[in-house]
Design a protein around this motif. Sequence first.
Motif, mmCIF file in Angstrom:
data_model
loop_
_atom_site.group_PDB
_atom_site.id
_atom_site.type_symbol
_atom_site.label_atom_id
_atom_site.label_comp_id
_atom_site.label_asym_id
_atom_site.label_seq_id
_atom_site.Cartn_x
_atom_site.Cartn_y
_atom_site.Cartn_z
ATOM 1 N N UNK A 1 9.234 7.501 -24.272
ATOM 2 C CA UNK A 1 9.793 8.203 -25.429
ATOM 3 C C UNK A 1 11.263 7.852 -25.634
ATOM 4 N N UNK A 2 11.945 7.505 -24.528
ATOM 5 C CA UNK A 2 13.351 7.109 -24.627
ATOM 6 C C UNK A 2 13.518 5.645 -24.989
ATOM 7 N N UNK A 3 12.407 4.926 -25.126
ATOM 8 C CA UNK A 3 12.462 3.530 -25.513
ATOM 9 C C UNK A 3 12.755 2.578 -24.366
ATOM 10 N N UNK A 4 12.552 3.023 -23.135
ATOM 11 C CA UNK A 4 12.803 2.160 -21.983
ATOM 12 C C UNK A 4 11.659 1.182 -21.781
ATOM 13 N N UNK B 1 0.825 -1.204 0.000
ATOM 14 C CA UNK B 1 0.000 0.000 0.000
ATOM 15 C C UNK B 1 0.862 1.258 0.000
ATOM 16 N N UNK B 2 1.946 1.231 0.759
ATOM 17 C CA UNK B 2 2.832 2.394 0.809
ATOM 18 C C UNK B 2 3.494 2.627 -0.542
ATOM 19 N N UNK B 3 3.999 1.553 -1.153
ATOM 20 C CA UNK B 3 4.670 1.678 -2.453
ATOM 21 C C UNK B 3 3.673 2.095 -3.527
ATOM 22 N N UNK B 4 2.478 1.550 -3.460
ATOM 23 C CA UNK B 4 1.449 1.942 -4.436
ATOM 24 C C UNK B 4 1.185 3.444 -4.360
ATOM 25 N N UNK B 5 1.090 3.974 -3.150
ATOM 26 C CA UNK B 5 0.869 5.412 -2.991
ATOM 27 C C UNK B 5 2.040 6.209 -3.543
ATOM 28 N N UNK B 6 3.256 5.713 -3.300
ATOM 29 C CA UNK B 6 4.428 6.412 -3.815
ATOM 30 C C UNK B 6 4.478 6.426 -5.329
ATOM 31 N N UNK B 7 4.145 5.301 -5.942
ATOM 32 C CA UNK B 7 4.158 5.232 -7.402
ATOM 33 C C UNK B 7 3.078 6.133 -7.994
ATOM 34 N N UNK B 8 1.907 6.111 -7.398
ATOM 35 C CA UNK B 8 0.809 6.933 -7.916
ATOM 36 C C UNK B 8 1.087 8.422 -7.749
ATOM 37 N N UNK B 9 1.934 8.781 -6.770
ATOM 38 C CA UNK B 9 2.277 10.192 -6.577
ATOM 39 C C UNK B 9 3.341 10.673 -7.555
ATOM 40 N N UNK C 1 12.522 0.423 -12.424
ATOM 41 C CA UNK C 1 13.730 0.310 -11.610
ATOM 42 C C UNK C 1 14.565 1.585 -11.613
ATOM 43 N N UNK C 2 14.622 2.268 -12.768
ATOM 44 C CA UNK C 2 15.550 3.396 -12.888
ATOM 45 C C UNK C 2 14.864 4.762 -12.866
ATOM 46 N N UNK C 3 13.555 4.803 -13.069
ATOM 47 C CA UNK C 3 12.873 6.099 -13.151
ATOM 48 C C UNK C 3 11.816 6.261 -12.052
#
Length: 224
Positions: A129-132, A110-118, A139-141
């Motif tokens: 756009x960079x093709x990642x 739940x904590x990680x989900x909130x962080x990703x959604x923010x 992992x990197x962005x």
Amino acid sequence: MSAVDIFFNLSVLERALPMLLRGLWYTLSLGVTAIVLGSALGVMIAITRLYAPKPLRLLAVLYTDLVRAVPVLVLLILLYYALPFAGITLSSFAAAATALTMVLAAFTAEVVRSGIEATPKGQFEAASALGLGFWVTMRKVILPQAIRIVIPPHASNCVSVIKDTALASVVALSDLLKQATDAQALFANPSPLIGAALIYVAILWPLVRLTGRLERHAKRAYTR
């Protein structure tokens, strides 16, 4: 007999110290195991809930809701005492580690989900756009940016897990609390229990203060 002799008997504490240190080793081992495995599993559940096909997303939601709704002690007893009826027998350490891992994973998800959604949606678009690829983007962005939001509440959850390791004494794991109660019975004196309480404070108080600092730092960074 004075209160000091009853609750802070140095002679009893000295004799009980080897038992308390053995229990401390189990407590720390259990806590570290649950934190490492629970954190990793929680991240995977969060990603599943956000980006997996709908059936898997529903399973992730069901898991996080159910596990967070069940008391840790109940889950621990089910794993240790109920699973043998299904032919699955876990050691006391394995049962305690599994229960704490499951609980921390649910809260971490739940904590990680909130962080990703923010995280701003434009970050996904820029990575695309960079093709990642998806996993490289996460992992990197995305995850590095979400960490600023995730760390304070996750640190608080980790502190709670370390405190909950005391419940492992219910399944006869020789953790710090179990060793303290055994020493109390052996020496007919409550001083080992006081010693165990002081050890818990010595471990958890700095972590609690660290959590507070992380929360204040994250708040300042967010308001800039």
